[in-house]
Design an enzyme around this catalytic site. Structure first.
Site, PDB file in Angstrom:
ATOM      1  N   ALA A 128      23.364-110.187 125.091  1.00 42.77           N
ATOM      2  CA  ALA A 128      24.783-110.164 125.426  1.00 42.77           C
ATOM      3  C   ALA A 128      25.563-110.270 124.127  1.00 42.77           C
ATOM      4  O   ALA A 128      25.053-110.795 123.133  1.00 42.77           O
ATOM      5  CB  ALA A 128      25.110-111.357 126.321  1.00 42.77           C
ATOM      6  N   GLY A 172      19.744-110.735 126.910  1.00 42.48           N
ATOM      7  CA  GLY A 172      20.117-109.801 127.980  1.00 42.48           C
ATOM      8  C   GLY A 172      19.436-108.448 127.824  1.00 42.48           C
ATOM      9  O   GLY A 172      19.254-107.717 128.799  1.00 42.48           O
ATOM     10  N   GLU A 175      16.200-108.925 129.393  1.00 38.33           N
ATOM     11  CA  GLU A 175      16.416-108.986 130.849  1.00 38.33           C
ATOM     12  C   GLU A 175      16.689-107.595 131.419  1.00 38.33           C
ATOM     13  O   GLU A 175      16.268-107.271 132.528  1.00 38.33           O
ATOM     14  CB  GLU A 175      17.592-109.923 131.154  1.00 38.33           C
ATOM     15  N   GLU A 195      18.055-117.457 124.179  1.00 41.41           N
ATOM     16  CA  GLU A 195      19.284-118.123 124.631  1.00 41.41           C
ATOM     17  C   GLU A 195      19.273-119.622 124.333  1.00 41.41           C
ATOM     18  O   GLU A 195      20.307-120.223 124.068  1.00 41.41           O
ATOM     19  CB  GLU A 195      19.491-117.904 126.144  1.00 41.41           C
TER      20      GLU A 195
HETATM   21  N1  COA Z   1      26.040-110.434 119.989  1.00 41.53           N
HETATM   22  C1  COA Z   1      27.012-110.069 119.148  1.00 41.53           C
HETATM   23  N2  COA Z   1      26.785-109.544 117.934  1.00 41.53           N
HETATM   24  C2  COA Z   1      25.502-109.368 117.569  1.00 41.53           C
HETATM   25  C3  COA Z   1      24.434-109.713 118.403  1.00 41.53           C
HETATM   26  C4  COA Z   1      24.742-110.272 119.675  1.00 41.53           C
HETATM   27  N3  COA Z   1      23.796-110.603 120.556  1.00 41.53           N
HETATM   28  N4  COA Z   1      23.277-109.416 117.765  1.00 41.53           N
HETATM   29  C5  COA Z   1      23.621-108.901 116.573  1.00 41.53           C
HETATM   30  N5  COA Z   1      24.958-108.864 116.453  1.00 41.53           N
HETATM   31  C6  COA Z   1      25.755-108.382 115.329  1.00 41.53           C
HETATM   32  C7  COA Z   1      25.791-109.366 114.178  1.00 41.53           C
HETATM   33  O1  COA Z   1      26.772-110.363 114.402  1.00 41.53           O
HETATM   34  C8  COA Z   1      26.146-108.461 113.040  1.00 41.53           C
HETATM   35  O2  COA Z   1      27.516-108.157 113.112  1.00 41.53           O
HETATM   36  P1  COA Z   1      28.413-108.093 111.747  1.00 41.53           P
HETATM   37  O3  COA Z   1      27.794-106.991 110.935  1.00 41.53           O
HETATM   38  O4  COA Z   1      29.791-107.762 112.235  1.00 41.53           O
HETATM   39  O5  COA Z   1      28.283-109.410 111.094  1.00 41.53           O
HETATM   40  C9  COA Z   1      25.397-107.177 113.380  1.00 41.53           C
HETATM   41  O6  COA Z   1      25.149-107.229 114.781  1.00 41.53           O
HETATM   42  C10 COA Z   1      24.072-107.052 112.674  1.00 41.53           C
HETATM   43  O7  COA Z   1      23.357-108.249 112.930  1.00 41.53           O
HETATM   44  P2  COA Z   1      22.426-108.952 111.833  1.00 41.53           P
HETATM   45  O8  COA Z   1      22.109-110.323 112.321  1.00 41.53           O
HETATM   46  O9  COA Z   1      23.057-108.825 110.486  1.00 41.53           O
HETATM   47  O10 COA Z   1      21.158-107.974 111.899  1.00 41.53           O
HETATM   48  P3  COA Z   1      19.644-108.312 111.629  1.00 41.53           P
HETATM   49  O11 COA Z   1      18.947-107.008 111.735  1.00 41.53           O
HETATM   50  O12 COA Z   1      19.464-109.094 110.377  1.00 41.53           O
HETATM   51  O13 COA Z   1      19.193-109.281 112.831  1.00 41.53           O
HETATM   52  C11 COA Z   1      18.978-109.899 115.175  1.00 41.53           C
HETATM   53  C12 COA Z   1      19.143-108.762 114.133  1.00 41.53           C
HETATM   54  C13 COA Z   1      19.021-109.197 116.523  1.00 41.53           C
HETATM   55  C14 COA Z   1      17.635-110.608 114.968  1.00 41.53           C
HETATM   56  C15 COA Z   1      20.104-110.933 115.022  1.00 41.53           C
HETATM   57  O14 COA Z   1      21.349-110.238 114.924  1.00 41.53           O
HETATM   58  C16 COA Z   1      20.187-111.883 116.163  1.00 41.53           C
HETATM   59  O15 COA Z   1      19.471-112.872 116.189  1.00 41.53           O
HETATM   60  N6  COA Z   1      21.077-111.612 117.158  1.00 41.53           N
HETATM   61  C17 COA Z   1      21.288-112.494 118.286  1.00 41.53           C
HETATM   62  C18 COA Z   1      20.183-112.381 119.293  1.00 41.53           C
HETATM   63  C19 COA Z   1      20.411-113.305 120.459  1.00 41.53           C
HETATM   64  O16 COA Z   1      20.506-114.510 120.340  1.00 41.53           O
HETATM   65  N7  COA Z   1      20.505-112.709 121.651  1.00 41.53           N
HETATM   66  C20 COA Z   1      20.727-113.436 122.873  1.00 41.53           C
HETATM   67  C21 COA Z   1      22.166-113.478 123.196  1.00 41.53           C
HETATM   68  S1  COA Z   1      22.476-114.389 124.679  1.00 41.53           S
END
Ligand code: COA
Length: 328
Positions: A128, A172, A175, A195
């Site tokens: 999400a 999500g 999911e 989460e």
């Molecule tokens: N929601 C909102 N923004 C997200 C996102 C999410 N779930 N996942 C990634 N992004 C955004 C980051 O904030 C970043 O935005 P920015 O460039 O404006 O700062 C961009 O996507 C790139 O993310 P980044 O973390 O720099 O990429 P990465 O390749 O190093 O890492 C992930 C990728 C997916 C491992 C990491 O972004 C992450 O852990 N995301 C959250 C995952 C999560 O907790 N999901 C469950 C949500 S309930």
């Protein structure tokens, strides 16, 4: 570059208005209702098949989506979540548009199978959009989630849906993949329900669908630790159906989709409905309803042709001729 970011064919044209059934079709509909009155869900299923028949060829997918792309490859529609700069995190708009495109594809008889994937080569869906969580109260969050769930729309979609997982498949995103019927993963894909790291729990079916798919022990481990596992580990616990090299992901997924798309759409639909019953009913009820769904296949031309072709030692003709009358 991932080919899906730029569809081979332009986004699909706007849907034409659905034609009203003519008198003959209306008569068939009445006949179906008369004959199948009990049990009520059985009657409903056949009416739905009939409804699909009346719309045959009418459905076209609208091109007015900002966060998703829709591409049609013969009988397969490919939906791409298109926010690569945010790792395809799903915001409200993505969910609304995803549900809308599924609504359009639902009644489009030329589409037999749907594939869902993420744009770019980094993420399927990273969950999400966490940014949207910041100002939400418990009540507004609840409203957002109950207002037409994309996960449930996929789960109850009357055609097979395949998740083509090309990268991060988290929260999500995981999911959503779980709500699909099959999951094909690139060796570079990774899966997790992180989460817990945000002080929340999965709310899009993760605690239920993941547990049913991989068992309580593995679901507990993934959800309580929030740890991310690689594609091979996901395969070993039954979370994904196949793991393939990244450069073969699209080809392999399309192969599976095309193979399924050749089958009878009625049988596919009823098979999906029957399988879903396994985790939602007790064994006796599931077996009883399986018999009803099996019998329902006998109202289709596809069954007549399939059986006849076998007995005549030839390949069956094209599938997808909807039943126009009840068996005599
Ligand atoms: N929601 C909102 N923004 C997200 C996102 C999410 N779930 N996942 C990634 N992004 C955004 C980051 O904030 C970043 O935005 P920015 O460039 O404006 O700062 C961009 O996507 C790139 O993310 P980044 O973390 O720099 O990429 P990465 O390749 O190093 O890492 C992930 C990728 C997916 C491992 C990491 O972004 C992450 O852990 N995301 C959250 C995952 C999560 O907790 N999901 C469950 C949500 S309930």
């Amino acid at each position: 570059m991932n080919k899906l970011r730029r569809p081979a064919t332009p986004l699909l044209p706007r849907r034409k208005p659905t034609p009203k059934p003519n008198a003959a079709q209306a008569a068939t509909s009445a006949q179906i209702e008369l004959k199948l009155t009990s049990p009520s869900w059985f009657s409903g299923t056949l009416q739905l098949i009939y409804a699909a028949n009346t719309k045959k060829g009418a459905g076209k997918v609208s091109s007015s989506y900002e966060t998703i792309l829709v591409e049609r490859r013969n009988r397969v529609a490919v939906i791409t979540i298109n926010r690569p700069e945010k790792r395809n995190a799903m915001n409200i708009q993505t969910r609304t548009e995803g549900a809308a495109v599924l609504d359009e594809l639902r009644t489009d008889d030329s589409v037999r199978v749907v594939i869902i994937t993420g744009a770019g080569d980094k993420a399927f869906i990273a969950g999400a959009d966490i940014g949207e969580f910041a100002d939400r109260t418990a009540l507004t969050q609840r409203e957002v989630m109950l207002e037409g769930s994309l996960f449930n729309a996929i789960d109850s979609f009357p055609k097979p849906v395949i998740a083509m997982v090309n990268g991060y498949c988290l929260g999500g995103g995981c999911e959503l993949a779980l709500a699909c019927d099959l999951r094909v993963a690139s060796e570079r894909a990774s899966f997790g329900q992180p989460e817990i790291n945000l002080g929340i729990i999965p709310g899009g079916g993760g605690t239920q669908r993941l547990t049913r798919l991989v068992g309580e022990g593995k679901a507990m481990e993934m959800i309580l630790t929030g740890e991310i596992i690689d594609a091979h580990s996901a395969f070993s616990i039954g979370l994904v159906n196949q793991v393939v090299p990244p450069d073969q992901l699209e080809t392999k997924t399309m192969e599976i989709a095309n193979r399924i798309a050749e089958k009878s759409p009625i049988a596919l639909r009823l098979a999906k409905e029957a399988i879903k019953l396994a985790s939602r009913s007790n064994l006796d009820e599931g077996l009883r309803r399986e018999v009803d769904l099996f019998a329902l296949c006998f109202s289709s031309e596809d069954k007549n042709e399939g059986v006849k072709a076998f007995l005549e030692k030839r390949k069956p003709g094209a599938r997808g001729i909807f039943a126009r009358k009840l068996p005599g």
